[in-house]
Every structure is written in structure tokens, then in C-alpha cells.
Write a protein that holds these residues in place. Structure first.
Motif, PDB file in Angstrom:
ATOM      1  N   LYS A 228       0.839  -1.197   0.000  1.00 11.34           N
ATOM      2  CA  LYS A 228       0.000   0.000   0.000  1.00 11.34           C
ATOM      3  C   LYS A 228       0.874   1.247   0.000  1.00 11.34           C
ATOM      4  O   LYS A 228       1.812   1.364   0.789  1.00 11.34           O
ATOM      5  N   ILE A 229       0.556   2.163  -0.904  1.00  7.70           N
ATOM      6  CA  ILE A 229       1.332   3.394  -1.041  1.00  7.70           C
ATOM      7  C   ILE A 229       0.384   4.585  -1.038  1.00  7.70           C
ATOM      8  O   ILE A 229      -0.614   4.603  -1.767  1.00  7.70           O
ATOM      9  N   ASP A 268       6.677   6.761   3.747  1.00 10.90           N
ATOM     10  CA  ASP A 268       6.943   5.712   4.732  1.00 10.90           C
ATOM     11  C   ASP A 268       8.046   4.758   4.280  1.00 10.90           C
ATOM     12  O   ASP A 268       8.287   3.736   4.918  1.00 10.90           O
ATOM     13  N   GLY A 269       8.726   5.058   3.188  1.00  9.35           N
ATOM     14  CA  GLY A 269       9.894   4.287   2.817  1.00  9.35           C
ATOM     15  C   GLY A 269       9.792   3.464   1.568  1.00  9.35           C
ATOM     16  O   GLY A 269      10.493   2.451   1.439  1.00  9.35           O
ATOM     17  N   ALA A 270       8.964   3.841   0.592  1.00 10.82           N
ATOM     18  CA  ALA A 270       8.862   3.131  -0.681  1.00 10.82           C
ATOM     19  C   ALA A 270       9.605   3.929  -1.751  1.00 10.82           C
ATOM     20  O   ALA A 270       9.327   5.113  -1.964  1.00 10.82           O
ATOM     21  N   LEU A 410       4.455   5.693 -15.988  1.00  8.82           N
ATOM     22  CA  LEU A 410       3.933   5.289 -14.680  1.00  8.82           C
ATOM     23  C   LEU A 410       2.422   5.097 -14.681  1.00  8.82           C
ATOM     24  O   LEU A 410       1.852   4.717 -13.662  1.00  8.82           O
ATOM     25  N   ALA A 411       1.796   5.314 -15.814  1.00  9.14           N
ATOM     26  CA  ALA A 411       0.335   5.240 -15.874  1.00  9.14           C
ATOM     27  C   ALA A 411      -0.195   3.871 -15.464  1.00  9.14           C
ATOM     28  O   ALA A 411      -1.262   3.763 -14.850  1.00  9.14           O
ATOM     29  N   ASP A 412       0.540   2.796 -15.809  1.00 10.81           N
ATOM     30  CA  ASP A 412       0.068   1.458 -15.472  1.00 10.81           C
ATOM     31  C   ASP A 412       1.028   0.769 -14.510  1.00 10.81           C
ATOM     32  O   ASP A 412       1.275  -0.435 -14.600  1.00 10.81           O
ATOM     33  N   LEU A 413       1.572   1.541 -13.570  1.00  7.68           N
ATOM     34  CA  LEU A 413       2.521   1.017 -12.599  1.00  7.68           C
ATOM     35  C   LEU A 413       1.952  -0.173 -11.825  1.00  7.68           C
ATOM     36  O   LEU A 413       2.636  -1.178 -11.582  1.00  7.68           O
ATOM     37  N   GLU A 414       0.682  -0.078 -11.435  1.00  7.00           N
ATOM     38  CA  GLU A 414       0.053  -1.139 -10.634  1.00  7.00           C
ATOM     39  C   GLU A 414      -0.094  -2.448 -11.400  1.00  7.00           C
ATOM     40  O   GLU A 414      -0.267  -3.509 -10.801  1.00  7.00           O
ATOM     41  N   LYS A 415       0.017  -2.368 -12.726  1.00 10.27           N
ATOM     42  CA  LYS A 415      -0.096  -3.578 -13.538  1.00 10.27           C
ATOM     43  C   LYS A 415       1.153  -4.441 -13.422  1.00 10.27           C
ATOM     44  O   LYS A 415       1.086  -5.670 -13.552  1.00 10.27           O
ATOM     45  N   TYR A 416       2.286  -3.820 -13.137  1.00 13.80           N
ATOM     46  CA  TYR A 416       3.555  -4.540 -13.157  1.00 13.80           C
ATOM     47  C   TYR A 416       4.169  -4.736 -11.768  1.00 13.80           C
ATOM     48  O   TYR A 416       5.062  -5.574 -11.610  1.00 13.80           O
ATOM     49  N   LEU A 417       3.758  -3.983 -10.786  1.00 16.46           N
ATOM     50  CA  LEU A 417       4.243  -4.157  -9.435  1.00 16.46           C
ATOM     51  C   LEU A 417       3.046  -4.312  -8.494  1.00 16.46           C
ATOM     52  O   LEU A 417       1.995  -3.717  -8.726  1.00 16.46           O
ATOM     53  N   PRO A 418       3.198  -5.109  -7.411  1.00 19.56           N
ATOM     54  CA  PRO A 418       2.066  -5.323  -6.480  1.00 19.56           C
ATOM     55  C   PRO A 418       1.825  -4.123  -5.585  1.00 19.56           C
ATOM     56  O   PRO A 418       2.038  -4.161  -4.371  1.00 19.56           O
ATOM     57  N   ASP A 420      -0.780  -0.963  -4.374  1.00 15.34           N
ATOM     58  CA  ASP A 420      -2.133  -0.409  -4.257  1.00 15.34           C
ATOM     59  C   ASP A 420      -2.009   1.019  -3.729  1.00 15.34           C
ATOM     60  O   ASP A 420      -1.495   1.225  -2.622  1.00 15.34           O
ATOM     61  N   PHE A 421      -2.443   1.980  -4.524  1.00 17.57           N
ATOM     62  CA  PHE A 421      -2.394   3.383  -4.082  1.00 17.57           C
ATOM     63  C   PHE A 421      -3.596   3.698  -3.205  1.00 17.57           C
ATOM     64  O   PHE A 421      -4.733   3.327  -3.521  1.00 17.57           O
ATOM     65  N   GLU A 422      -3.327   4.385  -2.120  1.00 11.98           N
ATOM     66  CA  GLU A 422      -4.390   4.768  -1.194  1.00 11.98           C
ATOM     67  C   GLU A 422      -4.869   6.167  -1.514  1.00 11.98           C
ATOM     68  O   GLU A 422      -4.123   7.006  -1.988  1.00 11.98           O
TER      69      GLU A 422
END
Length: 422
Positions: A228-229, A268-270, A410-418, A420-422
Motif C-alpha cells: 500500500k502506497i 513511509d519508505g517506498a 507510470l500510468a500502469d505502474l500497478e499492472k507490473y508491481l504489487p 495499491d495506491f491509497e
């Protein structure tokens, strides 16, 4: 003239004749007779020897010192302190030489140039000597360096992970000179062969090798399900007005194969970077423009898309906003990173978006903005300073950049890395 060896500074020498024979080790074949070279994976961690401590009982008699041509003027070594350290400058290279011979990655003992140490030694090795034999003689009264003698050491090894902040491995090995040896550097020349012999045995311990190079199943196991980011609020105004905040978010990442760039995506460190920057590394070092040095773990990576996410435990990080809007051809963009040398951290160059090529089923942002080795993993920014891409590939002819560079959108960042944006 009676000579007091360096190690005897912490010891009491009484006038007596005392001789301690070397223990006979269980294995009859010397481990360094035919060195075994291990084929370690790219994830093998780097280690360095940090300390050697003599930790012997009070009153422990572990050998003798003598001088004169016949070595008849003898004095016993008697321990008078609970513990004392050896000067690491005389022994640290022994660890590196032996481990390197067996194929282990070790920290460079001497850096000829700054910025040449490309790997991170996150494992610190400590040697606690719990049993010892040291017999030595200085035949010439006029030469403090010429010596003959023998030595035996029983060493309890501890491996400390600076990233996990705990001792991750302990074991005990022995080392000996197998008889009398000659030294042209005084007492260290007698101790060093026994130390090297004990390190040889450490190198052959399978469980030590597993700490340095974890088994593939453990190394490749998923570390997290989803990360979660929390997004940072996007910048307003132009990039010049936001340079101070941008600078705080762009970092230098040092890993097994060298250094590259990255940027903080969550306070938080990502930290986001290119996979090829951290490839083969489980742990990396992160340097911020403020001079803070942090260590982190590669938490997720996607080799196909060339993206990786690092988690660090480092206070005071500032996240770089990720742009939500789409880029268009001709848009002004900025690349930020650490090209060529860590001294050039936070170098910024300007260009325009040239296009959006689709290569090998993957989308890219193409731009003429200048990038060089070391820029990889750094952010591509829009005209306000929000991140729109990750620096991936730079094209050059005869090492001269030609303005044909590619960035991961970065538009489809969530497609390639696990993620989840908060």
C-alpha cells in the motif's frame, strides 16, 4: 634487549620456560590445498570482516615469546585482560583474499578511486578467539620484523546483518600454521596463516554459504502480497518552483552491479527504481541528497517491465508526486538522477517528448532529454515536477548520447508491481 611483541601489550610475561604445542586438528587434509570455487548466484550478499577479539580466560597461558639467535630467552604469554582487539589493518585483507578465492563477494580492501566500490557489504563478520596458541621468536635483536613461530586459533564467528539489525549466523572453526612458519612482518605474519586457515574452514561451511547466498526457493519467494502506497499531492506551478521538494525525493541507489537512481513514492519508505539497477540484489544502499545513508530491501521487482520497489527504514523521506494526466508529444520534460558519478547526484536535464513507441509489447515514452549511465531508475518529470516515467534506456553512438532515450510510463505502474495506491 628483550623485545615485547605487539600482542603482549595486553599480557603479563613472567620469567619462566613454557612451551605450548599446537593442537592437532580433526581433518588431516588442509582445506586450502585445493580451493573449491563456489558458483554463487547474483543475489549473493557481500560480507566484510569488522573485528577480531581475543576473548580468553584470565590467566590463560597460550604460548611463549623468545628472542636471540637460539631462541632460548623465553617468556610465557599469560592473558591479563578479559578481551582485547587486534588491529584490523593487519588482518582484514586475509578474510577478503580467502573468501574471494572461493568465489564469495567481498568488500574491496583498497579502493583505488572513489566510487569504485560498486557493492554493498551489508553483512558484518566478527571473529571471537576463544582458544589460542602462539609461540614466536625474534632471532635478531636488531630486527623487529623477522620472526619465526607457530599459531593455532579457535574462532567463534558471528555474522551481523546491518539491514536486518541482528546476528543471522554463528559457527566455530579452527585454524593453524601446521608447524613453524617464518615472518618478515613480525607477529602478524605468524597469526595470519592460522587466521587464513580458520577462514578457509568458514568458507566451506554450507550454512555460512546459505547466509551469503540464500537458496533459490527462499530468495525467489514472494516477499509481500500487495504494497500500500499513499500518493503525494501533485505539484502546482512550474518545475523551478518545486525543485527543492523534488531534490529531497530523488536518491542514489547502490546495489550489486553498481549504482543508479531512484525516487521516493511514499514517505513511509517506498522507493521506485529500474529493475536492472538492483538486479541480483536483495539489499541495497540508498543515499539522499541531504547526505543520509539508508539501507533497504528489494520488496518487489518486474524484470520484463524493468521496475523495482525498494522498502527502506529511513526517517524524513519526502515523496515525489506521480502525475495522473497523460503526456502528449512536444511536452516539456525533465530527467533527474545521478549520471556517471555519485558526486553528480541530482543532475537535471531538459527535453521534450518525442513520441510513445510500442516495443516488444511494452509502451515507452521517448524523449531527447539527456540521460547517461547512472540516470537509470530516476524520474522523468512533467513541466510541474510530477513524475511521469522512470528512466530506462539511453542510446549512444561511440559513447556519445544521440537524444534517443526511453522511459517507462507510470500510468500502469500497478499492472507490473504489487502496488495499491491509497
Amino acid at each position: 634487549m628483550n623485545r615485547i611483541p605487539a600482542i603482549a601489550v595486553a599480557l603479563l610475561c613472567a620469567c619462566a620456560t613454557y612451551k605450548k604445542p599446537l593442537p592437532v586438528l580433526k581433518d588431516t587434509v588442509r582445506p586450502n590445498a585445493r580451493p573449491v570455487v563456489f558458483k554463487l548466484s547474483e543475489r549473493a550478499r557481500q560480507a566484510r570482516l569488522d573485528t577480531i577479539v581475543f576473548n580468553l580466560p584470565m590467566g590463560y597461558r597460550y604460548g611463549e615469546a623468545a628472542n636471540g639467535g637460539s631462541c632460548n630467552h623465553k617468556q610465557p604469554f599469560v592473558n591479563t585482560k578479559p578481551s582485547f582487539e587486534l588491529a584490523m589493518g593487519r588482518y582484514a585483507d586475509v578474510f577478503g583474499n580467502v573468501m574471494r578465492k572461493h568465489g564469495y563477494p567481498v568488500e574491496n580492501d583498497v579502493e583505488m578511486f572513489k566510487d569504485t566500490n560498486e557493492r554493498v557489504a551489508d553483512l558484518r563478520v566478527g571473529a571471537r578467539i576463544t582458544e589460542a596458541t602462539l609461540n614466536e621468536c625474534f632471532p635478531s635483536y636488531d630486527n623487529d620484523l623477522k620472526a619465526v613461530g607457530s599459531a593455532y586459533l579457535k574462532i567463534e564467528w558471528s555474522v551481523y546483518s546491518a539491514l536486518e539489525k541482528k546476528i543471522v549466523f554463528t559457527t566455530t572453526t579452527e585454524g593453524t600454521t601446521y608447524g613453524e612458519v617464518e615472518s618478515s612482518v613480525g607477529e602478524p605474519g605468524i597469526i595470519r596463516p592460522a587466521l587464513a586457515d580458520a577462514i578457509e574452514r568458514l568458507a566451506l561451511v554450507p550454512s555460512y554459504r546459505n547466509v551469503i547466498d540464500p537458496p533459490a526457493a527462499a530468495a525467489e519467494a514472494p516477499r509481500v502480497a500487495r504494497i500500500k502506497i499513499k500518493r503525494a499531492a501533485e505539484f502546482a506551478g512550474d518545475v523551478r518552483a518545486n525543485l527543492a521538494a523534488i531534490k529531497k525525493a530523488v536518491v542514489t541507489v547502490t546495489a550489486n552491479k553498481g549504482f543508479g537512481s531512484g525516487f521516493v513514492v511514499s514517505a513511509d519508505g517506498a522507493i521506485l527504481t529500474a529493475e536492472h539497477v538492483v538486479s541480483g540484489s536483495k539489499f541495497v544502499k540508498v543515499n539522499t541528497p541531504a547526505g543520509k545513508e539508508c539501507y533497504g530491501e528489494v520488496a518487489a521487482e518486474n524484470r520484463q517491465r524493468d521496475l523495482a520497489l525498494i522498502r527502506v527504514d529511513c526517517a524524513g523521506l519526502v515523496a515525489l508526486p506521480l502525475a495522473r494526466g497523460k503526456m502528449v508529444e512536444g511536452s516539456e520534460v525533465f530527467a533527474v538522477g545521478t549520471p556517471l558519478s555519485e558526486k553528480l547526484q541530482f543532475s537535471i536535464t531538459r527535453g521534450v517528448v518525442s513520441g510513445f513507441p510500442h516495443i516488444d509489447d511494452l509502451d515507452y515514452i521517448q524523449s531527447d532529454v539527456t540521460v547517461l549511465p547512472g540516470n537509470s531508475g530516476g524520474p522523468l518529470l512533467d513541466s510541474r515536477g510530477n513524475a511521469v516515467g522512470v528512466t530506462d534506456l539511453g542510446t549512444s553512438i561511440h559513447k556519445v548520447p544521440v537524444g534517443l532515450n526511453f522511459f517507462i510510463p507510470l500510468a500502469d505502474l500497478e499492472k507490473y508491481l504489487p502496488i495499491d495506491f491509497e
